[in-house]
Design a protein around this motif. Structure first.
Motif: not given
Length: 267
Positions: A114-115, A117-125, A175-178, A231-244
């Motif tokens: 969610r964060q 998306k809110e920051q207008g990003k498409s990629l992160g950990i 379940i994410s931090q939020d 101690d798991l973290y996920f690198i996540v990214g969206n799909l170009k044609n399905h941004k959500n």
């Protein structure tokens, strides 16, 4: 194009594209001249398996290459790369429970999808608050007809490029931090290769049993090992044609502190 340094954090399993034929999406961290992390970066498209051998960058390597923003992709992290300019500088190791790797990626951590998306990003950990379960789902065993026609055209000129369709999706419900609930599939090349190697190395006499054995070994890695010891973290990214729509494109898995303490006491 400008020559920049990039830490390669993950590569997705190759996919078939009507425009680019076979492509791989690479995610990493753009570095400054002193190799300090600046932002997440996506390198796409790239025909990784067709690169010269000395340019096939491994995961967790720092490379130098000429890149530029991909102006045909609205996602600000997306860059094109000049394949011929790639230079592999060095690989970052796992000493001190991934200390050096953590210094590159964790300063760029987000609280949640969610964060991002809110920051207008498409990629992160992100670090999940709770991982509910691992899942495996059977999917199509063959590429669709359009993808098969592209592969056939490739095979006519590059007979060594056969790309296998992995007939399973692997993933996590978490379940994410939020507090948001997610069920995301994993496109990390490492996990797909784990399945393929376990199946090919199986001594079972039937294809069905080879697959069952491979699936169990993937489950052991992603559930018994990762969920209990890492101690798991996920690198996540969206799909170009399905941004959500997001997927897990890489898993970051240093040892849990309690397991690290046990390991230290043993030695």
């Amino acid at each position: 194009m400008e020559r920049r340094k990039i830490l390669i954090a993950t590569k997705t399993y190759p996919s078939i594209s009507t425009k680019y034929q076979e492509t791989v999406c690479t995610a990493g961290v753009l570095l400054d001249d002193d190799e300090k992390p600046l932002q997440w970066i996506r390198i796409y498209p790239i025909r990784f398996r067709q690169l010269d051998f000395d340019k096939r960058y491994p995961r967790w390597s720092i490379i130098s290459a000429k890149i530029e923003r991909n102006d045909k992709d609205y996602r600000e992290e997306s860059f094109r790369i000049d394949d011929s300019s790639i230079e592999i500088i060095r690989k970052i190791d796992t000493r001190k429970n991934w200390e050096a790797r953590k210094a590159f990626v964790l300063p760029l951590q987000f609280k949640s999808i969610r964060q991002i998306k809110e920051q207008g990003k498409s990629l992160g950990i992100i670090k999940p608050q709770t991982i509910k379960k691992y899942f495996c789902k059977e999917t199509e065993r063959e590429w669709n007809l359009k993808q098969q026609s592209i592969l056939y055209q490739l095979d006519l000129f590059e007979p060594s490029v056969h790309l296998e369709k992995i007939p399973y999706n692997f993933g996590y419900e978490f379940i994410s931090q939020d507090g948001d609930k997610h069920r995301l599939t994993i496109s990390d090349w490492e996990i797909m290769e784990l399945y393929r190697k376990c199946r090919d190395q199986s001594r079972a006499t039937s294809v069905e049993n080879k697959e069952k054995e491979a699936l169990e070994k993937v489950r052991q890695k992603l559930e018994d090992d990762f969920l209990k010891k890492k101690d798991l973290y996920f690198i996540v990214g969206n799909l170009k044609n399905h941004k959500n729509s997001f997927m897990i494109i890489g898993i970051f898995y240093p040892l849990l502190i309690e397991n690290l303490n046990i390991q230290t006491e043993l030695f």
